[in-house]
Motif scaffolding. Structure first.
Motif, PDB file in Angstrom:
ATOM      1  N   SER A 143       0.840  -1.182   0.000  1.00  0.00           N
ATOM      2  CA  SER A 143       0.000   0.000   0.000  1.00  0.00           C
ATOM      3  C   SER A 143       0.881   1.238   0.000  1.00  0.00           C
ATOM      4  O   SER A 143       2.031   1.201   0.458  1.00  0.00           O
ATOM      5  N   ILE A 144       0.319   2.320  -0.516  1.00  0.00           N
ATOM      6  CA  ILE A 144       0.975   3.617  -0.463  1.00  0.00           C
ATOM      7  C   ILE A 144      -0.071   4.633  -0.024  1.00  0.00           C
ATOM      8  O   ILE A 144      -1.195   4.644  -0.532  1.00  0.00           O
ATOM      9  N   PHE A 145       0.305   5.461   0.943  1.00  0.00           N
ATOM     10  CA  PHE A 145      -0.627   6.383   1.562  1.00  0.00           C
ATOM     11  C   PHE A 145       0.000   7.767   1.593  1.00  0.00           C
ATOM     12  O   PHE A 145       1.140   7.928   2.042  1.00  0.00           O
ATOM     13  N   VAL A 146      -0.737   8.755   1.103  1.00  0.00           N
ATOM     14  CA  VAL A 146      -0.278  10.138   1.078  1.00  0.00           C
ATOM     15  C   VAL A 146      -1.313  10.989   1.815  1.00  0.00           C
ATOM     16  O   VAL A 146      -2.506  10.887   1.536  1.00  0.00           O
ATOM     17  N   GLU A 147      -0.834  11.818   2.748  1.00  0.00           N
ATOM     18  CA  GLU A 147      -1.734  12.706   3.488  1.00  0.00           C
ATOM     19  C   GLU A 147      -1.042  14.050   3.717  1.00  0.00           C
ATOM     20  O   GLU A 147      -0.313  14.219   4.682  1.00  0.00           O
TER      21      GLU A 147
END
Length: 366
Positions: A143-147
């Motif tokens: 998974s890749i998560f950007v915030e």
């Protein structure tokens, strides 16, 4: 049947009466573009541009709201022209292996959401701007998560980005030992609201590239009625920056295990399962002290611990009945802490966790 213009008169809680009209400007198959106009007696006029797309298979959703208000109350120095721009995109692949979820929420001031709480202008963004891409195969996941922070008055732990990957537990040859491995890598930037930084100059934004690996070995086996699973592993973290502007590594050895002895009895309409258990968790003394590296989340707070969780879990499995749920669980347990002087009692608290599990909803009480 499906008119292009809809209007209504409603009473918004705390805002009084509102007259609103929604006009479908454009539509094509499952996509629609709308223009909304409204007028509140207490606030004044407002307008919005909205779009909606819902796929026939319920696998893809795309919704946007761009709302501007001409607030005649002028509650503070933010001015009378206020806005909120938000959107949501959600997609699941046909094989359910890939998930994409993205939201954005940009608003003029902190009071914008509470001043205009109407459900007509709310998307389930949770006031967050984020992007998540997750893919799962038979033995691996990633998974890749950007915030990022979109609103300068927010305090947020930015992830620019945070990637995770792992492999499902696999046995090592014919030993019966399972190996569990996960890694994560990302750039984390904990930023404070601009007002806080101006008020408290001692606050400073913290940022670091963070690499982590979690590796664990465990071996389940049975001894009569007992099911025993000892485990051991390591957890290591590397930061390229710390409060002293140096790179630093953190690491602990994890050890523990579980012992449980479930038994059951079957009745005409349900089955009662009783599971007494003990779960031991241990972390060695960490390589680095807590004040030698940044703390972005609970996962950075590694500290030496020796705890024993002892409990008695009761579960009722009901047969098909209109009056009872499929399962009802009550877990009564406590924690004991060893070699620790924080608590005067060995078992400072007792806990009860009850859950009512239905196919369409889950209720929990603790």
């Amino acid at each position: 049947y499906n008119p292009p213009i809809r209007y209504k008169v409603v009473w918004d809680k705390g805002l009084g009466p509102r007259i609103t009209m929604r006009y479908r400007v454009f539509s094509w198959e499952d996509f629609g573009l709308f223009l909304r106009l409204d007028y509140r007696l207490t606030k004044g006029p407002g307008a919005a541009i909205e779009s909606e797309y819902f796929s026939p298979d319920n696998k893809t959703t795309f919704v946007t709201r761009s709302y501007g208000a001409f607030d005649k109350e002028v509650p503070d120095e933010s001015g009378w022209k206020r806005y909120r721009i938000q959107g949501l995109f959600h997609h699941e692949s046909l094989d359910d292996k890939t998930l994409i979820h993205a939201t954005y929420d940009k608003y003029h001031d902190l009071k914008m959401i509470s001043d205009f709480p109407s459900t007509d202008f709310e998307i389930d963004t949770q006031k967050r701007t984020q992007f998540l891409l997750r893919h799962q195969e038979e033995i691996t996941f990633a998974s890749i998560f950007v915030e990022p922070r979109l609103n300068p008055f927010e305090s947020i732990n930015q992830k620019l980005p945070l990637a995770k990957a792992g492999i499902r537990p696999l046995t090592i040859g014919n030993t019966g030992i399972f190996s569990e491995n996960r890694v994560s890598a990302g750039y984390l930037d904990y930023v404070y609201a601009h007002d806080l930084v101006h008020t408290y100059p001692a606050l400073h934004e913290t940022h670091a590239a963070r690499l982590e690996t979690i590796n664990r070995l465990y071996r389940p086996f049975s001894a009569g009625p007992l099911h025993i699973t000892p485990s051991a592993g390591i957890q290591a973290i590397f930061y390229n920056n710390n409060p002293f502007h140096e790179s630093i590594g953190q690491g602990v050895v994890t050890y523990g295990g579980t012992v449980q002895a479930p038994f059951y009895r079957t009745y005409s309409s349900y089955r009662h399962v009783i599971r007494p258990y003990m779960e031991y968790e241990g972390l060695s003394h960490p390589k680095a002290k807590l004040n030698q590296h940044y703390t972005f989340s609970l996962g950075d707070g590694l500290y030496q611990i020796n705890s024993l969780k002892t409990g008695l879990c009761n579960t009722l499995f009901f047969r098909k009945s209109p009056f009872f749920p499929p399962s009802l669980t009550a877990d009564f347990y406590t924690y004991a802490f060893f070699n620790d002087t924080t608590f005067s009692l060995l078992c400072p608290k007792w806990y009860l966790l009850a859950s009512w599990n239905n196919p369409s909803f889950l209720l929990k009480a603790q």
